[in-house]
Scaffold this motif. Structure first.
Motif, PDB file in Angstrom:
ATOM      1  N   ARG A 104     -62.780  26.768 -46.063  1.00 34.62           N
ATOM      2  CA  ARG A 104     -64.170  27.130 -45.737  1.00 34.62           C
ATOM      3  C   ARG A 104     -65.086  26.646 -46.854  1.00 34.62           C
ATOM      4  O   ARG A 104     -64.758  26.773 -48.024  1.00 34.62           O
ATOM      5  N   TYR A 105     -66.244  26.105 -46.473  1.00 35.78           N
ATOM      6  CA  TYR A 105     -67.213  25.561 -47.404  1.00 35.78           C
ATOM      7  C   TYR A 105     -68.492  26.389 -47.359  1.00 35.78           C
ATOM      8  O   TYR A 105     -68.846  26.934 -46.301  1.00 35.78           O
ATOM      9  N   ASP A 106     -69.202  26.442 -48.489  1.00 38.16           N
ATOM     10  CA  ASP A 106     -70.508  27.105 -48.523  1.00 38.16           C
ATOM     11  C   ASP A 106     -71.537  26.195 -47.874  1.00 38.16           C
ATOM     12  O   ASP A 106     -71.600  24.998 -48.172  1.00 38.16           O
ATOM     13  N   VAL A 107     -72.335  26.761 -46.988  1.00 42.19           N
ATOM     14  CA  VAL A 107     -73.400  26.022 -46.306  1.00 42.19           C
ATOM     15  C   VAL A 107     -74.689  26.825 -46.458  1.00 42.19           C
ATOM     16  O   VAL A 107     -74.738  28.000 -46.086  1.00 42.19           O
ATOM     17  N   HIS A 108     -75.717  26.176 -47.001  1.00 39.50           N
ATOM     18  CA  HIS A 108     -77.028  26.812 -47.162  1.00 39.50           C
ATOM     19  C   HIS A 108     -77.849  26.536 -45.903  1.00 39.50           C
ATOM     20  O   HIS A 108     -78.119  25.383 -45.578  1.00 39.50           O
TER      21      HIS A 108
END
Length: 145
Positions: free
Chosen positions: A7-11
């Protein structure tokens, strides 16, 4: 090998603060809608106070989508309000970046939304990627350029 499971951080959107007025008069009790899209739609709303002010907290998510090499999704931000049976687009933007744009953070921290103003296209300098300016459509203007 299993990067697609990560899972990646997405703004999706910085904090938003603004004021809605009509012919210079603040409008209280209006529901402002925020729609954000990336891997799916995220929606919320806020009500303007007696001075026409509204607020949305910053929105970030975690998603597996950035791990897909074929993914070309963009982050879409839409702020709108209904007033006297008309929908006004306050802010519409779309960007492929999953990180915050400082220009958007600054602009969205103090929006002046005058319903009698025409919808316009604005271009912001992209400090993170200078060769790719940021486009926005709407009736709101940042209080400070």
């Amino acid at each position: 090998m299993f990067g697609w499971l990560k899972r990646y951080d997405v703004h999706l959107c910085p904090e938003v603060r603004g004021i809605i007025s009509n012919n210079g008069e603040p409008l209280a009790g209006l529901r402002v809608y925020r729609e954000l899209d990336y891997d799916r739609a995220y929606s919320d709303s806020a009500i303007t106070d007696a001075q026409g002010r509204f607020f949305f907290a910053e929105k970030n998510i975690r998603s597996r989508l950035p791990g897909n090499m074929l993914d070309q999704s963009t982050v879409r931000q839409v702020l709108s309000v209904d007033y006297q049976q008309k929908t006004y687009v306050l802010w519409y933007s779309s960007t492929p970046s999953l990180q915050p744009h400082s220009a958007f953070q600054q602009a969205l921290s103090d929006l002046q939304c005058e319903l009698s103003s025409p919808e316009q296209h604005m271009v912001f300098a992209n400090e993170e990627y200078p060769d790719h300016p940021l486009g926005v459509v709407g009736i709101c203007k940042p209080a400070s350029p």
